[in-house]
Write a protein that holds these residues in place. Sequence first.
Motif, short mmCIF file in Angstrom:
data_model
loop_
_atom_site.label_atom_id
_atom_site.label_comp_id
_atom_site.label_asym_id
_atom_site.label_seq_id
_atom_site.Cartn_x
_atom_site.Cartn_y
_atom_site.Cartn_z
N SER A 107 -1.37 9.55 -7.13
CA SER A 107 -1.15 10.21 -5.85
C SER A 107 -2.15 9.75 -4.81
CB SER A 107 -1.23 11.73 -6.03
OG SER A 107 -0.18 12.20 -6.85
N ASP A 108 -3.39 9.51 -5.23
CA ASP A 108 -4.41 9.02 -4.30
C ASP A 108 -4.00 7.65 -3.76
OD1 ASP A 108 -7.44 9.46 -3.40
OD2 ASP A 108 -7.17 7.34 -3.91
N THR A 167 -1.09 8.07 -1.27
CA THR A 167 -1.55 8.66 -0.01
C THR A 167 -2.30 7.64 0.84
OG1 THR A 167 -1.73 10.87 -1.01
CG2 THR A 167 -2.99 10.47 1.00
N ARG A 168 -3.09 6.80 0.20
CA ARG A 168 -3.89 5.82 0.93
C ARG A 168 -3.06 4.67 1.50
NH1 ARG A 168 -9.52 5.91 0.01
NH2 ARG A 168 -10.15 7.56 -1.44
N ASN A 204 0.59 4.30 1.31
CA ASN A 204 2.01 4.54 1.61
C ASN A 204 2.94 3.70 0.74
OD1 ASN A 204 1.74 6.49 3.71
ND2 ASN A 204 1.05 4.85 5.06
N SER A 232 2.74 11.20 -2.06
CA SER A 232 1.66 11.29 -1.09
C SER A 232 1.59 12.70 -0.51
CB SER A 232 1.91 10.29 0.04
OG SER A 232 1.04 10.51 1.12
N SER A 233 0.37 13.11 -0.16
CA SER A 233 0.20 14.41 0.48
C SER A 233 0.61 14.35 1.95
CB SER A 233 -1.25 14.88 0.35
OG SER A 233 -2.14 13.93 0.92
N THR A 234 0.63 13.13 2.51
CA THR A 234 1.01 12.94 3.91
C THR A 234 1.93 11.72 4.03
OG1 THR A 234 -1.00 11.63 4.26
CG2 THR A 234 -1.12 13.98 4.80
#
Length: 465
Positions: free
Chosen positions: A370-371, A374-375, A377, A387-389
């Motif tokens: 997940s990290d 997120t970093r 895409n 991803s959290s975003t």
Amino acid sequence: MGLTRRGLMTVAGAGTVGGTLLGGCAMGGGNDDSDSAEGDVNTANPLGVKEDAPLEVVIFNGGFGEEYAKAHEAMYKERYPKAEIKHSATQKIQEAMQPRFVAGDVPDVLNNSGGFQIDFNGLVSQGSLADLGPLLDAPTLDDPKVKVRDTLQPGIVEMGTYDGRFLSLNYAYSAYGIWYSAKLFADKGWQYPRTWDAMIALCKQIKAAGIAPWTYPGVHARYMSWPILAAAGKLGGLDVLKAIDNLEPNAWKHEAVRTAADAFYQLAADGLVQPGAEGMDHIQAQTEWSRGKAAFYSSGSWLENEQKAVTPPDFRMAVSPVPSLSTGDRLPFEAIRGAGSEPFVVPAKAKNLRGGLEYLRVMLSKRGASDFTTRVNSLTSVRGATSSTPAPGLTSVTKLLDAAGTNTFTWLYNSYYRKLEREFVNAACADMFAKRINAQQFVDRCQQAADEIARDSSVKKYKRA
């Protein structure tokens, strides 16, 4: 260009590492790993990592950068605070690593990726890579009852397996398709085409609006072989692609491949390709596309991260499947090529081989995956890690994979025989899209190159079932 098999014949002392994880037993096949750091095997340490053994990680500094790796290294350090970690990153993997493989002074983890990676065929044939099978059978960091292999995306194990041994973990999971700006299409009232006839009709509208319908990296023209083979696989079925992987006679000359090549040749023949694309590399072509100079671009899902510095905030990257060539296609419109990328290996002569495997286990945890997503895409080979975003392109990729469902596929010839794609298919694509040859000549040249590799006894062959 990657290191050739003949070049790797000089690699000194390249042992093999195989077998399965057994208590305090060596992890080697013909040779053990007695020179590699080894700790106690227990429930908390299933791979037998020596807690204070140094770990060296070498990363390809490409589209994903290197910050994600530093985060994974920090996660490893949390588990093994006594371990010193050495990190380095380069775009020229072969130049940096080939002398070290020759000397037997290899890192513990290598991200063997990019245009200057070391040829996998050579590494495999010389026994230079450790078997990652113990990693697959180890429990995940998230649930001791679940094996790592049971968390991986479809095709990841197959893609990294050579002669029955899992030697390469393709960490990123890339969905391939045709990319465009959702904002541009909404502003113009255009709909992404589901058929090739509709694609050509839309391209003519786009050209009339003063925008190049397609662009592509002429220096790396193999990018355009991806939608050709995807269209061929959808039209004729997956056996068409497996025949290419297995270097079967006339595989490239299959009617489905020729039909797909002819369809894409129409883009060049009808003037639907951006002028000057022939001389562009991938960054130049992608930048032209990001600036709205062209509507369509063939790539994988690393594209969003690679272009984040130059893409307008409201661009809204989107990706869709290659259009169907006929109403009789064997696979539906939604079918896509989904494949692993960013190959990670543990060298057989690694001083901390078990630590290398453990580092990959950290990467494959939900937190690690997940990290990464997120970093950068981009999805990973871990199912369900998000991803959290999520950015627009990643959101589009997720929808693409959901729509495809079980209709995801890939080919392996470019992993088995890197030179075939990187040199011969690349050159044939470059000539076809520059209109120096036609579609029939394209498939003839690709087949000729495949036949040459099939006859070359110095090249190790692989069989895809």
